[in-house]
Write a protein that holds these residues in place. Structure first.
Motif, PDB file in Angstrom:
ATOM      1  N   GLY A  41      11.965 -33.500 -44.917  1.00 48.12           N
ATOM      2  CA  GLY A  41      12.388 -33.597 -43.545  1.00 48.12           C
ATOM      3  C   GLY A  41      12.228 -32.685 -42.666  1.00 48.12           C
ATOM      4  N   TRP A  42      13.072 -32.645 -41.190  1.00 41.39           N
ATOM      5  CA  TRP A  42      12.746 -31.693 -40.240  1.00 41.39           C
ATOM      6  C   TRP A  42      12.980 -30.383 -41.008  1.00 41.39           C
ATOM      7  CZ3 TRP A  42       9.997 -32.624 -36.197  1.00 41.39           C
ATOM      8  CH2 TRP A  42       9.956 -33.976 -35.808  1.00 41.39           C
ATOM      9  N   LEU A  43      12.098 -29.393 -40.906  1.00 36.07           N
ATOM     10  CA  LEU A  43      12.272 -27.957 -40.778  1.00 36.07           C
ATOM     11  C   LEU A  43      12.769 -27.567 -39.467  1.00 36.07           C
ATOM     12  CD1 LEU A  43       9.323 -27.092 -43.078  1.00 36.07           C
ATOM     13  CD2 LEU A  43      11.503 -27.877 -43.792  1.00 36.07           C
ATOM     14  N   ASP A  44      13.134 -25.942 -39.481  1.00 36.90           N
ATOM     15  CA  ASP A  44      13.574 -25.464 -38.279  1.00 36.90           C
ATOM     16  C   ASP A  44      12.491 -25.060 -37.373  1.00 36.90           C
ATOM     17  OD1 ASP A  44      16.309 -25.688 -39.239  1.00 36.90           O
ATOM     18  OD2 ASP A  44      16.233 -23.724 -40.145  1.00 36.90           O
ATOM     19  N   TRP A  45      12.583 -24.668 -36.149  1.00 36.41           N
ATOM     20  CA  TRP A  45      11.543 -24.492 -35.192  1.00 36.41           C
ATOM     21  C   TRP A  45      11.154 -23.067 -35.466  1.00 36.41           C
ATOM     22  CZ3 TRP A  45      10.567 -27.669 -31.180  1.00 36.41           C
ATOM     23  CH2 TRP A  45      11.550 -28.835 -31.006  1.00 36.41           C
ATOM     24  N   ALA A  46       9.759 -23.039 -35.406  1.00 38.99           N
ATOM     25  CA  ALA A  46       8.853 -21.889 -35.526  1.00 38.99           C
ATOM     26  C   ALA A  46       8.638 -21.157 -33.935  1.00 38.99           C
ATOM     27  CB  ALA A  46       7.627 -22.152 -36.192  1.00 38.99           C
ATOM     28  N   LYS A  47       8.178 -20.223 -33.868  1.00 39.93           N
ATOM     29  CA  LYS A  47       7.787 -19.689 -32.642  1.00 39.93           C
ATOM     30  C   LYS A  47       6.557 -18.733 -32.546  1.00 39.93           C
ATOM     31  CE  LYS A  47      10.422 -16.381 -29.522  1.00 39.93           C
ATOM     32  NZ  LYS A  47      11.537 -15.502 -29.376  1.00 39.93           N
ATOM     33  N   ASN A  48       5.943 -18.837 -31.506  1.00 39.63           N
ATOM     34  CA  ASN A  48       4.665 -18.096 -31.107  1.00 39.63           C
ATOM     35  C   ASN A  48       4.010 -17.505 -32.397  1.00 39.63           C
ATOM     36  OD1 ASN A  48       5.764 -18.022 -28.508  1.00 39.63           O
ATOM     37  ND2 ASN A  48       7.019 -16.277 -28.883  1.00 39.63           N
ATOM     38  N   GLY A  49       3.520 -18.326 -33.130  1.00 36.99           N
ATOM     39  CA  GLY A  49       2.213 -18.101 -34.062  1.00 36.99           C
ATOM     40  C   GLY A  49       2.788 -18.316 -35.318  1.00 36.99           C
ATOM     41  N   ILE A 108       6.749 -20.601 -26.969  1.00 38.34           N
ATOM     42  CA  ILE A 108       6.347 -21.832 -27.631  1.00 38.34           C
ATOM     43  C   ILE A 108       7.050 -21.877 -29.076  1.00 38.34           C
ATOM     44  CG2 ILE A 108       4.118 -21.240 -28.592  1.00 38.34           C
ATOM     45  CD1 ILE A 108       3.151 -24.194 -27.995  1.00 38.34           C
ATOM     46  N   TYR A 109       7.669 -23.201 -28.983  1.00 35.27           N
ATOM     47  CA  TYR A 109       8.550 -23.663 -30.202  1.00 35.27           C
ATOM     48  C   TYR A 109       8.028 -24.823 -30.694  1.00 35.27           C
ATOM     49  CZ  TYR A 109      12.371 -20.122 -28.872  1.00 35.27           C
ATOM     50  OH  TYR A 109      12.952 -18.845 -28.603  1.00 35.27           O
ATOM     51  N   TYR A 110       8.010 -24.955 -31.973  1.00 38.99           N
ATOM     52  CA  TYR A 110       7.286 -26.069 -32.720  1.00 38.99           C
ATOM     53  C   TYR A 110       8.052 -26.338 -33.942  1.00 38.99           C
ATOM     54  CZ  TYR A 110       4.314 -22.164 -34.112  1.00 38.99           C
ATOM     55  OH  TYR A 110       3.941 -21.071 -34.582  1.00 38.99           O
ATOM     56  N   ARG A 111       8.256 -27.591 -34.457  1.00 38.87           N
ATOM     57  CA  ARG A 111       8.636 -27.632 -35.787  1.00 38.87           C
ATOM     58  C   ARG A 111       8.176 -29.147 -36.305  1.00 38.87           C
ATOM     59  NH1 ARG A 111      14.808 -30.737 -35.559  1.00 38.87           N
ATOM     60  NH2 ARG A 111      14.020 -32.615 -34.175  1.00 38.87           N
ATOM     61  N   THR A 112       8.097 -29.405 -37.669  1.00 38.07           N
ATOM     62  CA  THR A 112       7.522 -30.327 -38.311  1.00 38.07           C
ATOM     63  C   THR A 112       8.422 -31.068 -39.253  1.00 38.07           C
ATOM     64  OG1 THR A 112       6.751 -28.653 -40.066  1.00 38.07           O
ATOM     65  CG2 THR A 112       5.142 -29.062 -38.373  1.00 38.07           C
ATOM     66  N   HIS A 113       8.274 -32.392 -39.348  1.00 38.37           N
ATOM     67  CA  HIS A 113       8.875 -33.002 -40.210  1.00 38.37           C
ATOM     68  C   HIS A 113       7.769 -33.151 -41.489  1.00 38.37           C
ATOM     69  CE1 HIS A 113      10.625 -36.791 -42.145  1.00 38.37           C
ATOM     70  NE2 HIS A 113      11.638 -36.618 -41.368  1.00 38.37           N
ATOM     71  N   VAL A 114       8.328 -32.908 -42.811  1.00 40.72           N
ATOM     72  CA  VAL A 114       7.521 -32.696 -44.044  1.00 40.72           C
ATOM     73  C   VAL A 114       8.149 -33.700 -44.744  1.00 40.72           C
ATOM     74  CG1 VAL A 114       6.620 -30.964 -45.560  1.00 40.72           C
ATOM     75  CG2 VAL A 114       7.020 -30.069 -43.291  1.00 40.72           C
TER      76      VAL A 114
END
Length: 1000
Positions: free
Chosen positions: A803-811, A793-799
């Motif tokens: 702005g958009w940060l890179d993708w985080a993964k698995n917790g 599972i990948y996820y990223r946030t616009h802060v």
């Protein structure tokens, strides 16, 4: 938004193009250059059109939601996900001093939002066509000087002249916002300002996959959407516009065209009955667009209007079927809703389906698609230079917004439509105005069916990749008569098979190469030989010496093994829905070159590699191949590249894969029907596009955000944006769930302002808070259950501010901590285990540096000031004992505590305290003699804590670490000073000083 009334100036037919490099004979025959008699006739026709235009109210309106729109003073904005939001119209006039100062020099823009009533009329330079725009939909244009006392500008692709008293010239540097483009997650995003006095952007639109010449982290400017200039070249952009070229753009020889914005309506979507579910996933239960997918498909098949594009128009016009006009009049397209009385004047329809049919048949097929209609400027969405947008809407980005909806729907459903067709464009510069003849046959002497008009950036569907005899076969914009010799204006029914024509290739720039069948063309040359059957495709062009370097044979259901084909030729079938079940591949003619290959076979997954003519896949088991990977082997493999692409059920031809990357699909149960394989010398160009060779169906993931001032948004699907961008609205809570995924669950935790990391919640529960105005600053997401081993599972946030940060993964953490920056939007994607990340992963979480602070209570002095990060607390050389301490952490967001205890004279070791509490004593004159300090929880996994003491008669002792004792015991030697440091795990800690603790 529509104008209430249009003042149509006299139309002057003019051919405003350069003859440079165009053969005079071709120019005379293929560019419409009327004789005097023809000119007079056309002027009469044009006068009739203008009279018609005067009597017909515009067919475009602002979107109104809620109450009757007569009382509202609003426009609409749109975000990346196609969500339509009302925005109150504001006067964006810049103060007179700033406006006057702008005229001194430097990069300047034209401000159209001057509070002068919204709609501003202008004349297009070079054609004298009247146009109009609304400054509250797009405020800024490029300033190109003056001409004839009027302000010259470029906006949404058009170069126009406008009365100076209707606009302002403003310094771009002084404006709080100027529209721009940026690359985010591989997509080209357009940020549009409606008020140059504000730093926010009302509409943020997806323009599709970003071209390779644009980089993330750079702002680009463009007022035509085709040529881009970095921020440092803003002035050069204006100079290029003035000079009629784009020589200093980053893509001077490769104009970019937003695929859906320039895809002609005379096309079909790959989505069929599933369009219903796609729309329903985006609308509310009361929406007038609900369950309307089949109506759009039926209209497409009858009236020849692409269903996905029509859905895009409806979504923009009716706020996804929720506007007042949609709800009360079943009017999804703002038909005949004029500005002065939109609710009253808008047409009423007995049902939404009737409205869809009226829009596709009467307004588009018989109207905007017909070159004899005054509204015709090309049969595509377009902008203010060309397309339906020219006369349909005063919103200069109306076409781009409808395209944004199409991108959003296509991304959420497997990217099955984008890039299907080959698109060619006439006149890629705004100052080019060729009136191009469209012919019945491939000849300059053939019957002229119609002419395009003089608008620049006129788009065609090219029904073949390469022209024959100097002419491209195109899909016709208008309905044609039975012999294709002219326009059938009385009918809106369209026949894709028989309504085609031809244009000279001398005037066409190919801007998009299709990955599927374009319309009804048969671009192949018959069967490729043997018993292959079906519709073939053109072989790949390979060097003569490599014609036979590789051969391959497909085992096809109901056919068996086909004859082998050679380098670049198609194997399998196309158009017969017959699955490939096995393949054999081998090399010849080059010593030291071999091949190996692996198939993804239904019910079996990826099989072991086989090589050099062995069977890959299965025979006799009725198990289709769904994907394939191919690699060259041997000592000569380094000299060549192997490319391959596959024709997949329901997808058509995908892009080219190379050298072991997967081609095909996974998770859809779609079979491969055909394959092309090409071996080329190393560093040769790929045979075609390489963007999307492999389609993976992800888990059905649903999530939604609770946004400040908005509340809970609708659920969105895998990879779709939740929240907002460009509105500075915090996400306050979120809910995430997986559907129909077997033994797969999900858990997630939010880092909330003033709270920190919350406990994990799971499977649709709420993380964060509602009703407390506390923003989410970061999040962590993990998959659970036995099936979690199969996915990432990948996820990223616009802060905020980041702005958009890179993708985080698995917790892993995504967002920020310690800055008090809120999350504004997020994307989440579940992918098969081992899949490539959807984008960069290096910078997913930004944490303000954690600090340690401490203070000492010193004999005869009392409490000293706080010190931090290794600074000395206490005294040296004064023989004054430390009697008590406070120790705490600043910006500690990882989870865990700092704990510590003191060994006190006459008392011994006290109990542990934590996070700023007191250890030691005050008012009892009892010195501290030793300390222990430690971290707990996640903090202890990220940091080491070091500390050392200065003791009476001993001086500075060595450094202790992570709970070890520092100081002395049994010597009655008090601590006089202390230093404490935090060090990240893996980094070098302080050294020196010898033993940290002495015990008698």
């Amino acid at each position: 938004m529509k104008k209430t009334k249009r003042k149509v100036a006299a139309f002057l037919l003019a051919v405003g193009m350069s003859l440079t490099s165009i053969p005079m004979s071709a120019y005379a025959q293929e560019v419409q250059e009327p004789s005097n008699q023809e000119q007079e006739s056309q002027e009469v026709v044009q006068e009739e059109k203008e009279e018609q235009a005067e009597s017909v109210e515009e067919q475009e309106t602002v979107e109104f939601q809620g109450e009757n729109p007569e009382s509202n003073q609003t426009i609409t904005s749109m975000d990346l996900d196609g969500n339509v939001t009302e925005v109150v119209i504001e006067d964006g006039t810049v103060d007179s001093y700033a406006a006057e100062k702008a005229r001194i020099g430097g990069g300047q823009i034209v401000n159209f939002n001057t509070g002068s009533g919204g709609v501003t009329e202008y004349i297009e330079e070079g054609t004298n066509t009247s146009g109009y725009t609304h400054g509250s939909y797009g405020a800024d244009a490029a300033y190109l000087g003056t001409s004839g006392g009027k302000v010259r500008f470029m906006l949404s692709g058009v170069i126009g002249l406008v009365d100076a008293n209707k606009v302002q010239v403003v310094s771009a540097a002084a404006a709080q916002s100027v529209s721009y483009y940026a690359v985010t997650g591989g997509r080209l995003i357009h940020y549009i300002t409606i008020n140059v006095n504000k730093s926010s952007y009302a509409s943020v639109l997806d323009n599709g996959a970003a071209p390779s010449y644009l980089s993330e982290g750079t702002k680009y400017y463009s007022y035509d959407g085709h040529y881009f200039y970095p921020e440092s070249a803003f002035q050069q952009m204006l100079e290029d516009y003035k000079n009629g070229n784009r020589s200093r753009s980053v893509n001077a020889s490769a104009p970019y065209y937003n695929y859906y914005q320039y895809l002609p309506f005379r096309s079909t979507t790959n989505y069929g009955s599933d369009l219903n579910a796609m729309i329903n996933a985006r609308v509310t239960a009361s929406s007038k667009m609900r369950d309307l997918g089949n109506s759009f498909i039926n209209a497409q098949n009858t009236y020849g209007i692409n269903a996905l594009l029509a859905v895009g128009v409806a979504a923009n016009e009716s706020a996804w079927g929720s506007s007042w006009i949609a709800q009360n009049k079943n009017n999804l397209f703002g038909l005949n809703a004029i500005d002065t009385s939109p609710g009253q004047s808008a047409d009423y329809f007995a049902s939404p389906t009737q409205c869809v049919n009226e829009f596709t048949e009467t307004f588009l097929s018989k109207g905007y698609m017909n070159p004899q209609d005054w509204r015709y400027f090309g049969g595509f969405l377009g902008n203010k230079a060309s397309g339906v947008n020219v006369k349909y809407a005063s919103d200069p980005y109306w076409g781009e917004k409808a395209a944004n909806v199409a991108w959003s729907l296509d991304k959420a459903n497997g990217n099955r439509d984008a890039g299907k067709y080959t698109i060619g464009v006439k006149d890629t510069l705004s100052n080019q105005h060729t009136d191009l003849n469209v012919r019945q046959e491939r000849s300059a002497s053939a019957t002229k069916v119609y002419s395009t008009g003089t608008q620049s950036s006129h788009a065609f569907i090219l029904l073949e990749q390469n022209p024959t005899s100097g002419f491209y076969k195109i899909q016709s914009d208008p309905v044609l008569n039975g012999s294709r010799s002219g326009i059938h204006s009385g009918s809106g029914r369209y026949d894709f098979t028989n309504m085609y024509a031809y244009v000279s290739s001398d005037y066409i720039t190919k801007v998009s190469i299709g990955n599927g069948d374009s319309g009804n063309s048969n671009s192949g040359n018959g069967n490729s030989g043997g018993n292959n059957g079906g519709t073939s495709v053109d072989p790949v062009s390979v060097p003569e010496a490599l014609k036979n370097v590789i051969s391959y044979s497909a085992h096809v259901q109901d056919i068996g093994w086909q004859d082998a084909v050679s380098n670049g030729v198609m194997a399998g079938t196309n158009g017969r829905n017959l699955p490939m079940e096995a393949i054999k591949i081998q090399t010849s003619g080059v010593a030291g070159l071999g091949v190996k290959y692996s198939t993804h076979t239904r019910d079996l997954g990826w099989l072991e590699y086989v090589s050099d003519g062995s069977v890959g896949g299965t025979t006799g088991q009725a198990k289709p191949i769904e994907a394939i990977k191919i690699e060259l082997t041997g000592e000569k493999a380094a000299d060549y590249d192997i490319y391959y692409r596959v024709h997949v059920q329901n997808f058509g031809w995908l892009d080219w894969a190379d050298n072991g990357t997967a081609a095909g699909s996974q998770g859809y149960a779609y079979h491969i029907e055909a394959i092309q394989i090409a071996v080329l010398p190393k560093w040769s160009s790929a045979p075609g596009k390489t963007d999307t060779p492999f389609q993976v169906k992800s888990v059905d993931l649903q999530y939604r955000a609770h946004v400040s001032e908005i509340g809970w948004q609708e659920y969105v699907g895998n990879g779709t944006l939740a929240g907002t961008v460009g509105k500075n609205l915090p996400v306050e809570a979120l809910q995430i769930a997986v559907k129909n995924a077997g033994n797969l669950g999900i858990k997630y935790s939010a880092h909330v302002r003033d709270i920190g990391w919350q406990d994990y919640v799971k499977d649709g529960q709420t993380a964060g808070t509602t009703g407390r105005a506390l923003s989410v600053e970061a999040l962590k997401i993990q998959l659970t259950g036995s099936a979690a081993a199969n996915y990432d599972i990948y996820y990223r946030t616009h802060v905020q501010n980041l702005g958009w940060l890179d993708w985080a993964k698995n917790g892993a953490a995504s967002g920020s901590a310690g800055y008090a920056y809120h999350v504004e939007s997020l994307q989440i994607i579940i992918m098969p285990k081992g899949s490539a990340a959807p984008g960069k992963t290096a910078n997913a979480f930004q944490e303000k540096g954690i600090e340690i602070q401490y203070q000492s209570h010193v004999q005869d002095i009392g409490w000293q000031n706080w010190v931090k990060n290794g600074e000395l607390s206490g005294t040296t050389g004064q023989a004054k004992a430390i009697e008590a301490m406070h120790i705490s952490l600043v910006n500690a967001t990882a989870g865990g505590n700092i704990e510590y205890r003191a060994h006190v004279q006459d008392i011994g070791w006290q109990g542990w305290v934590k996070n700023g509490a007191q250890t030691g004593t005050t008012g009892r004159a009892l010195p501290m003699e030793a300390v222990n300090i430690r971290l707990t929880g996640a903090l202890s996994e990220k940091y080491d804590i070091y500390y050392r003491t200065h003791c009476r008669d001993f001086g500075w002792l060595g450094w202790a670490k992570n709970g070890e004792s520092a100081g002395s015991e049994g010597y009655a030697k008090n601590i006089e000073a202390i230093e404490i440091k935090l060090v990240k795990k893996g980094e070098q800690g302080p050294s020196g000083g010898g033993t940290a603790f002495k015990k008698k």
